[in-house]
Scaffold this motif. Structure first.
Motif, PDB file in Angstrom:
ATOM      1  N   GLN A  83       0.840  -1.215   0.000  1.00  0.00           N
ATOM      2  CA  GLN A  83       0.000   0.000   0.000  1.00  0.00           C
ATOM      3  C   GLN A  83       0.867   1.254   0.000  1.00  0.00           C
ATOM      4  N   HIS A  84       1.893   1.248   0.846  1.00  0.00           N
ATOM      5  CA  HIS A  84       2.737   2.446   0.923  1.00  0.00           C
ATOM      6  C   HIS A  84       3.521   2.659  -0.364  1.00  0.00           C
ATOM      7  N   GLU A  85       3.911   1.532  -0.987  1.00  0.00           N
ATOM      8  CA  GLU A  85       4.634   1.652  -2.263  1.00  0.00           C
ATOM      9  C   GLU A  85       3.749   2.287  -3.315  1.00  0.00           C
ATOM     10  N   LEU A  87       1.113   4.154  -2.813  1.00  0.00           N
ATOM     11  CA  LEU A  87       0.726   5.537  -2.468  1.00  0.00           C
ATOM     12  C   LEU A  87       1.918   6.488  -2.365  1.00  0.00           C
TER      13      LEU A  87
ATOM     14  N   VAL B 261      -2.233   9.093  -7.266  1.00  0.00           N
ATOM     15  CA  VAL B 261      -1.531   9.296  -5.990  1.00  0.00           C
ATOM     16  C   VAL B 261      -1.393  10.783  -5.691  1.00  0.00           C
ATOM     17  N   LEU B 317      -6.103  -2.148  -0.577  1.00  0.00           N
ATOM     18  CA  LEU B 317      -5.674  -0.791  -0.924  1.00  0.00           C
ATOM     19  C   LEU B 317      -6.880   0.067  -1.296  1.00  0.00           C
TER      20      LEU B 317
END
Lengths: 118, 462
Positions: A83-85, A87, B261, B317
């Motif tokens: 998820q962090h990758e 986002l 993003v 996600l």
């Protein structure tokens, strides 16, 4: 440190992305993450000024031992890491619209002599 | 000059210098010094009465910060309005409006004082509390005390009720309410709230709204200057830079994932309502594109395989993104257009929550025991809170939600109106609530409440 760096941020804040906190790219391996995290914790514990902030596309943020630990924990779990990758903004040119809020030091009540609790 | 006077002058000058610098010396040293000086004082009179008399102010200056003097100055700093109001108004203690006036005067004065004591606020509460029908002036006093207690949100609701819902009342009270609303708006940086002022019946409020939104006419400027811009220290308020402007289109990346993003980050970091609205719509569009087009094409498959995780992480996600969007929608009002995909899901979820909030409000109102000490101020607060929730709910949930909500709110508001007329004699609240209900009844087609148009006392008779 800017005004923004000192204010509280929520965990979903993009400025708190663990890759920013650890100063690593999204392709970093698990070993690199551990090594960098431990190095930062050691630096923060001896009071290193350089390690006390990290940079994001939206300006510098305060880095503490807790924030680094939290970042390491969230990157150990592959699902959260994914998820962090995703986002993580690759393009740093995320330009916010013109800021129309008054500066943080400006308190309209104070200017007109209203003494109210903050 | 005689030598004795010269001798006494030296410590005196030194004391004066000390008094100007206000040093923090031990109390014993101060007592010794000042006591010594006071003991020598009669010597000056003995040597030369003229000199002794001329030096009297200096002796008094030596006494400065003496505990006795401190006592006197502290006494002088008491809120004199409290005592004056009590003294002047005691023959009129039985008249509600006079008492409310005293409460307002005192509250307005206390707002600017840093050294106000809890007993001062208690005085205001006692004065404003007793009247049955709280007038505009009592409501303002209540709002000011609430603000001084630190509850700015409740104070804002009361002042909004005063400015937006009613057109009559004490001029000074309405002026204070307007001033509070504008200052609070500036403090929060939510300048889009000028819409609220622009909808007001009060010409001065509309003038302020015009000034803040940058559409200043000469007439409006004249009126605003009377009120706020006439102050000498107003130069410090950057009104022109505070005026809300259109969002300049940010440069977004071309790659669909990067663009999504960027929009998501922009939404979470946005400071203003217009920026939030802009990024909310862009984020919804771009995430829909990512999950409807890129994910089925297998955009994340390689990464998922490399990390050795389940493909459900992609849907996790999406859930996280939805939660972020819902958080923003819950915390701030975002103008919504007819939506599909992720935006529609978020909208539905948040609208359900707000409908549940309104339901809770209705239950709380039914269970509430009317307060005898604060009159019907809380009715106004409840009414404004409902209006706010109702507005949010139907803007997010659409016309269907509006009709459902109206059916739920209608009986509660009818009871509120009946109570306002029968118990509180507050015809302003009754009028405000019935006129709003009438408008909503036409909008949602609720025939039963059309009768309110002609016989709004029917509810009171039941």
């Amino acid at each position: 440190m800017s005004e923004r760096a000192s204010q509280a941020v929520s965990p979903s804040d993009p400025r708190r992305n663990p890759f920013f906190v650890l100063g690593l790219a999204s392709q970093a391996t698990a070993t690199e993450i551990e090594r960098e995290g431990r190095k930062l914790i050691a630096q923060l514990e001896v009071g290193s000024k350089k390690a006390s902030t990290y940079s994001t596309p939206w300006g510098p943020m305060a880095r503490t031992v807790d924030v680094v630990r939290e970042a390491m924990v969230s990157l150990r779990d592959p699902q959260t890491r994914f998820q962090h990758e995703v986002l993580l903004p690759k393009d740093s040119a995320v330009t916010a619209p013109r800021d129309v809020t008054p500066p943080a030091s400006f308190d309209a009540f104070e200017v007109l002599g209203w003494n109210l609790p903050r | 000059m005689e030598p004795t006077s010269l001798i006494t002058l030296l410590p005196l000058l030194w004391l004066l210098r000390m008094g100007l610098r206000r040093p923090q010396r031990p109390v014993a040293a101060q007592l010794l010094l000042r006591g010594g000086v006071l003991a020598v004082a009669p010597v000056t009179f003995v040597s030369s009465p003229v000199l002794g008399f001329a030096l009297t102010p200096l002796w008094l200056a030596a006494l400065w910060s003496w505990p006795f003097v401190l006592l006197v100055t502290r006494f002088a700093r008491r809120p004199w309005h409290v005592y004056w109001a009590t003294l002047l108004l005691w023959p009129f203690e039985l008249r509600d409006s006079w008492r409310a006036g005293a409460a307002f005067m005192t509250a307005r004065w206390l707002v600017g004082r840093a050294d106000r004591a809890p007993s001062d606020l208690a005085y205001v509460r006692a004065k404003m509390g007793r009247p049955k029908a709280v007038e505009a002036i009592g409501m303002t006093a209540f709002g000011l005390v609430t603000a001084m207690d630190g509850d700015l949100a409740t104070a804002r609701m009361l002042f909004e009720a005063l400015v937006v819902e009613t057109t009559e009342g004490c001029v000074e009270a309405r002026r204070t309410a307007r001033q509070f609303l504008v200052l609070d708006m500036l403090r929060r940086g939510e300048l889009e709230d000028v819409v609220l002022l622009a909808e007001s019946d009060d010409p001065l409020c509309r003038a302020i709204a015009a000034r803040l939104s940058g559409r200043t006419t000469r007439r409006a400027r004249g009126r605003v200057e009377q009120w706020i811009l006439g102050r000498p220290d107003l130069e410090r308020i950057p009104f022109d830079t505070l005026a809300p402007s259109k969002v300049s289109e940010p440069r977004l990346p071309n790659d669909p994932l990067d663009r999504a993003v960027a929009c998501h980050a922009g939404l979470l970091l946005a400071d203003t309502r217009s920026a939030r609205t802009f990024y909310f719509h862009r984020a919804c569009e771009t995430w829909d594109h990512v999950f409807d087009v890129l994910v089925p094409e297998g955009a994340f498959d390689a990464r998922v395989r490399e990390l050795g995780i389940d493909r459900s992480a992609v849907y996790a996600l999406r859930r996280r993104i939805k939660a972020d969007l819902a958080d923003v929608l819950r915390a701030h009002w975002v103008e919504l257009l007819p939506q599909r995909g992720i935006a529609a899901e978020v909208r539905e979820e948040v609208a359900e929550e707000i409908v549940a909030d309104v339901e809770l409000w209705a239950q709380r109102l039914e269970a509430r025991v009317p307060s005898t000490t604060t009159g019907n101020v809380y009715d106004w607060i409840e009414y404004r809170a409902m209006r706010r929730m109702y507005g949010d709910a139907w803007r997010i949930g659409g016309p269907e939600t509006r009709a459902v909500l109206y059916l739920r709110v209608y009986p509660c508001l009818t009871n509120l109106v009946a109570r306002a007329i029968n118990d509180g004699f507050d015809f302003r609240l009754a009028r405000a609530a019935t006129s709003w209900m009438r408008g909503e009844a036409w909008a949602v087609g609720h025939e039963r409440s059309f009768a309110l148009h002609t016989r709004n006392s029917a509810a009171a008779k039941r």
